[in-house]
Motif scaffolding. Structure first.
Motif, PDB file in Angstrom:
ATOM      1  N   GLU A   1       0.828  -1.109  -0.220  1.00  0.00           N
ATOM      2  CA  GLU A   1      -0.060   0.029  -0.003  1.00  0.00           C
ATOM      3  C   GLU A   1       0.855   1.233  -0.161  1.00  0.00           C
ATOM      4  O   GLU A   1       1.643   1.434   0.949  1.00  0.00           O
ATOM      5  N   THR A   2       0.573   2.147  -0.939  1.00  0.00           N
ATOM      6  CA  THR A   2       1.546   3.247  -1.094  1.00  0.00           C
ATOM      7  C   THR A   2       0.876   4.457  -0.050  1.00  0.00           C
ATOM      8  O   THR A   2      -0.007   4.164   0.388  1.00  0.00           O
ATOM      9  N   MET A   3       1.677   5.201   0.104  1.00  0.00           N
ATOM     10  CA  MET A   3       1.322   6.362   1.111  1.00  0.00           C
ATOM     11  C   MET A   3      -0.350   7.200   0.545  1.00  0.00           C
ATOM     12  O   MET A   3      -1.087   7.223   1.337  1.00  0.00           O
ATOM     13  N   TYR A   4      -0.290   7.252  -0.594  1.00  0.00           N
ATOM     14  CA  TYR A   4      -1.300   7.812  -1.646  1.00  0.00           C
ATOM     15  C   TYR A   4      -2.732   6.757  -1.104  1.00  0.00           C
ATOM     16  O   TYR A   4      -3.834   7.352  -0.833  1.00  0.00           O
ATOM     17  N   GLU A   5      -2.559   5.512  -1.469  1.00  0.00           N
ATOM     18  CA  GLU A   5      -3.575   4.559  -1.151  1.00  0.00           C
ATOM     19  C   GLU A   5      -4.100   4.504   0.168  1.00  0.00           C
ATOM     20  O   GLU A   5      -5.198   4.174   0.546  1.00  0.00           O
ATOM     21  N   ARG A   6      -3.028   4.552   1.150  1.00  0.00           N
ATOM     22  CA  ARG A   6      -3.420   4.583   2.615  1.00  0.00           C
ATOM     23  C   ARG A   6      -4.178   5.730   2.761  1.00  0.00           C
ATOM     24  O   ARG A   6      -5.168   5.650   3.483  1.00  0.00           O
ATOM     25  N   PHE A   7      -3.888   7.014   2.262  1.00  0.00           N
ATOM     26  CA  PHE A   7      -4.567   8.285   2.464  1.00  0.00           C
ATOM     27  C   PHE A   7      -6.003   7.857   1.915  1.00  0.00           C
ATOM     28  O   PHE A   7      -6.834   8.142   2.772  1.00  0.00           O
ATOM     29  N   LEU A   8      -6.230   7.274   0.872  1.00  0.00           N
ATOM     30  CA  LEU A   8      -7.566   7.060   0.301  1.00  0.00           C
ATOM     31  C   LEU A   8      -8.272   6.334   1.102  1.00  0.00           C
ATOM     32  O   LEU A   8      -9.619   6.390   1.334  1.00  0.00           O
ATOM     33  N   ARG A   9      -7.563   5.110   1.412  1.00  0.00           N
ATOM     34  CA  ARG A   9      -8.256   4.174   2.429  1.00  0.00           C
ATOM     35  C   ARG A   9      -8.776   4.676   3.641  1.00  0.00           C
ATOM     36  O   ARG A   9      -9.752   4.559   4.168  1.00  0.00           O
ATOM     37  N   GLN A  10      -7.937   5.525   4.210  1.00  0.00           N
ATOM     38  CA  GLN A  10      -8.219   6.066   5.737  1.00  0.00           C
ATOM     39  C   GLN A  10      -9.194   7.322   5.695  1.00  0.00           C
ATOM     40  O   GLN A  10      -9.843   7.615   6.561  1.00  0.00           O
ATOM     41  N   HIS A  11      -9.145   8.205   4.405  1.00  0.00           N
ATOM     42  CA  HIS A  11      -9.709   9.400   4.663  1.00  0.00           C
ATOM     43  C   HIS A  11     -10.585   9.773   3.419  1.00  0.00           C
ATOM     44  O   HIS A  11     -11.561  10.933   3.551  1.00  0.00           O
ATOM     45  N   VAL A  12     -10.831   8.723   2.264  1.00  0.00           N
ATOM     46  CA  VAL A  12     -11.782   9.458   1.125  1.00  0.00           C
ATOM     47  C   VAL A  12     -13.051   8.421   1.045  1.00  0.00           C
ATOM     48  O   VAL A  12     -12.606   7.107   1.099  1.00  0.00           O
ATOM     49  N   ASP A  13     -14.160   8.804   1.204  1.00  0.00           N
ATOM     50  CA  ASP A  13     -15.393   8.183   0.828  1.00  0.00           C
ATOM     51  C   ASP A  13     -16.321   8.814   0.166  1.00  0.00           C
ATOM     52  O   ASP A  13     -16.829   9.856   0.411  1.00  0.00           O
ATOM     53  N   PHE A  14     -16.105   8.522  -1.134  1.00  0.00           N
ATOM     54  CA  PHE A  14     -17.104   9.461  -2.117  1.00  0.00           C
ATOM     55  C   PHE A  14     -17.658   8.141  -3.286  1.00  0.00           C
ATOM     56  O   PHE A  14     -17.099   7.563  -3.737  1.00  0.00           O
ATOM     57  N   PRO A  15     -19.050   8.479  -3.509  1.00  0.00           N
ATOM     58  CA  PRO A  15     -19.803   9.308  -2.937  1.00  0.00           C
ATOM     59  C   PRO A  15     -20.345   8.773  -1.593  1.00  0.00           C
ATOM     60  O   PRO A  15     -20.057   7.552  -1.172  1.00  0.00           O
ATOM     61  N   ALA A  16     -20.731   9.331  -0.491  1.00  0.00           N
ATOM     62  CA  ALA A  16     -21.040   8.937   0.860  1.00  0.00           C
ATOM     63  C   ALA A  16     -22.253   9.559   1.305  1.00  0.00           C
ATOM     64  O   ALA A  16     -22.828  10.644   1.000  1.00  0.00           O
ATOM     65  N   THR A  17     -22.730   8.826   2.354  1.00  0.00           N
ATOM     66  CA  THR A  17     -23.835   9.193   3.134  1.00  0.00           C
ATOM     67  C   THR A  17     -23.475   9.109   4.652  1.00  0.00           C
ATOM     68  O   THR A  17     -23.775   8.425   5.351  1.00  0.00           O
ATOM     69  N   GLY A  18     -22.399   9.996   4.878  1.00  0.00           N
ATOM     70  CA  GLY A  18     -21.755  10.016   6.264  1.00  0.00           C
ATOM     71  C   GLY A  18     -22.628  10.989   7.277  1.00  0.00           C
ATOM     72  O   GLY A  18     -23.576  11.179   7.143  1.00  0.00           O
ATOM     73  N   GLY A  19     -21.941  11.017   8.372  1.00  0.00           N
ATOM     74  CA  GLY A  19     -22.520  12.033   9.518  1.00  0.00           C
ATOM     75  C   GLY A  19     -23.147  11.144  10.629  1.00  0.00           C
ATOM     76  O   GLY A  19     -23.311  12.095  11.514  1.00  0.00           O
ATOM     77  N   THR A  20     -23.221   9.914  10.570  1.00  0.00           N
ATOM     78  CA  THR A  20     -24.108   9.417  11.665  1.00  0.00           C
ATOM     79  C   THR A  20     -22.937   8.573  12.511  1.00  0.00           C
ATOM     80  O   THR A  20     -22.020   8.328  11.789  1.00  0.00           O
ATOM     81  N   ASN A  21     -23.522   8.235  13.690  1.00  0.00           N
ATOM     82  CA  ASN A  21     -22.703   7.156  14.472  1.00  0.00           C
ATOM     83  C   ASN A  21     -22.595   6.011  13.734  1.00  0.00           C
ATOM     84  O   ASN A  21     -21.592   5.205  13.642  1.00  0.00           O
ATOM     85  N   LEU A  22     -23.724   5.390  13.177  1.00  0.00           N
ATOM     86  CA  LEU A  22     -23.554   4.168  12.548  1.00  0.00           C
ATOM     87  C   LEU A  22     -22.615   4.268  11.309  1.00  0.00           C
ATOM     88  O   LEU A  22     -21.734   3.336  11.183  1.00  0.00           O
ATOM     89  N   TYR A  23     -22.466   5.199  10.581  1.00  0.00           N
ATOM     90  CA  TYR A  23     -21.797   5.523   9.297  1.00  0.00           C
ATOM     91  C   TYR A  23     -20.463   5.184   9.828  1.00  0.00           C
ATOM     92  O   TYR A  23     -19.406   4.596   9.357  1.00  0.00           O
ATOM     93  N   CYS A  24     -20.073   5.903  11.108  1.00  0.00           N
ATOM     94  CA  CYS A  24     -18.505   5.796  11.433  1.00  0.00           C
ATOM     95  C   CYS A  24     -18.206   4.640  12.061  1.00  0.00           C
ATOM     96  O   CYS A  24     -16.887   4.099  11.856  1.00  0.00           O
ATOM     97  N   ASN A  25     -19.156   3.928  12.761  1.00  0.00           N
ATOM     98  CA  ASN A  25     -18.682   2.611  13.290  1.00  0.00           C
ATOM     99  C   ASN A  25     -18.418   1.594  12.019  1.00  0.00           C
ATOM    100  O   ASN A  25     -17.595   0.866  12.228  1.00  0.00           O
TER     101      ASN A  25
END
Length: 120
Positions: A1-25
Motif C-alpha cells: 500500500e503506497t502512502m497515497y493508497e493509505r490516505f485514500l483508504r483512511q480518509h476518502v469516501d465518495f460518494p457517501a452518506t456520512g455524518g451518523t454514528n452508524l456510518y462511523c462505526n
C-alpha cells in the motif's frame, strides 16, 4: 500500500452518506482502523479523488511537523470520534458531518495527498 493508497483508504469516501454514528462505526471497521486499537479520531472526506488531488496544487502552507508541503481546501467531511466506551474491534464512534477546511500534506510529482495534517 503506497502512502497515497493509505490516505485514500483512511480518509476518502465518495460518494457517501456520512455524518451518523452508524456510518462511523461501519466505515472505521471496514477500513481497518479498529484493530489492534480503536483509532481515536478520523476524518472521511466526501469528495472525488481528483477534487482532493487538486488541493495539492494550491499554495504551500506550513504543516504541523514544520515541513512546507501542506495545502488547504474546503471539503465535505464526516469526523468520527471514538467514544471510549468499547473495546477493539467493536469500537464505538460519534459521527459529525460538516463542510470545513482541511490541511493535507502532499508528496511526489505530480503531488498527491499522503497525510491529513489538521483536523481543525
Amino acid at each position: 500500500e503506497t502512502m497515497y493508497e493509505r490516505f485514500l483508504r483512511q480518509h476518502v469516501d465518495f460518494p457517501a452518506t456520512g455524518g451518523t454514528n452508524l456510518y462511523c462505526n461501519t466505515m472505521m471497521q471496514r477500513r481497518g482502523m479498529t484493530t489492534p486499537s480503536c483509532k481515536q479520531f478520523n476524518t472521511f472526506i466526501h469528495e472525488d479523488n481528483s477534487t482532493i488531488d487538486t488541493i495539492c496544487i494550491t499554495r504551500n502552507i506550513l504543516c504541523k511537523n514544520g515541513m512546507m508541503n501542506c495545502h488547504a481546501g474546503v471539503v465535505n467531511v464526516t469526523d468520527c470520534r471514538d467514544t471510549g466506551r468499547t473495546r477493539p474491534p467493536n469500537c464505538s464512534y460519534q459521527g459529525r458531518a460538516s463542510t470545513r477546511r482541511v490541511v493535507i500534506a502532499c508528496n511526489g510529482n505530480p503531488p498527491l495527498p499522503v497525510h491529513l495534517d489538521s483536523y481543525l
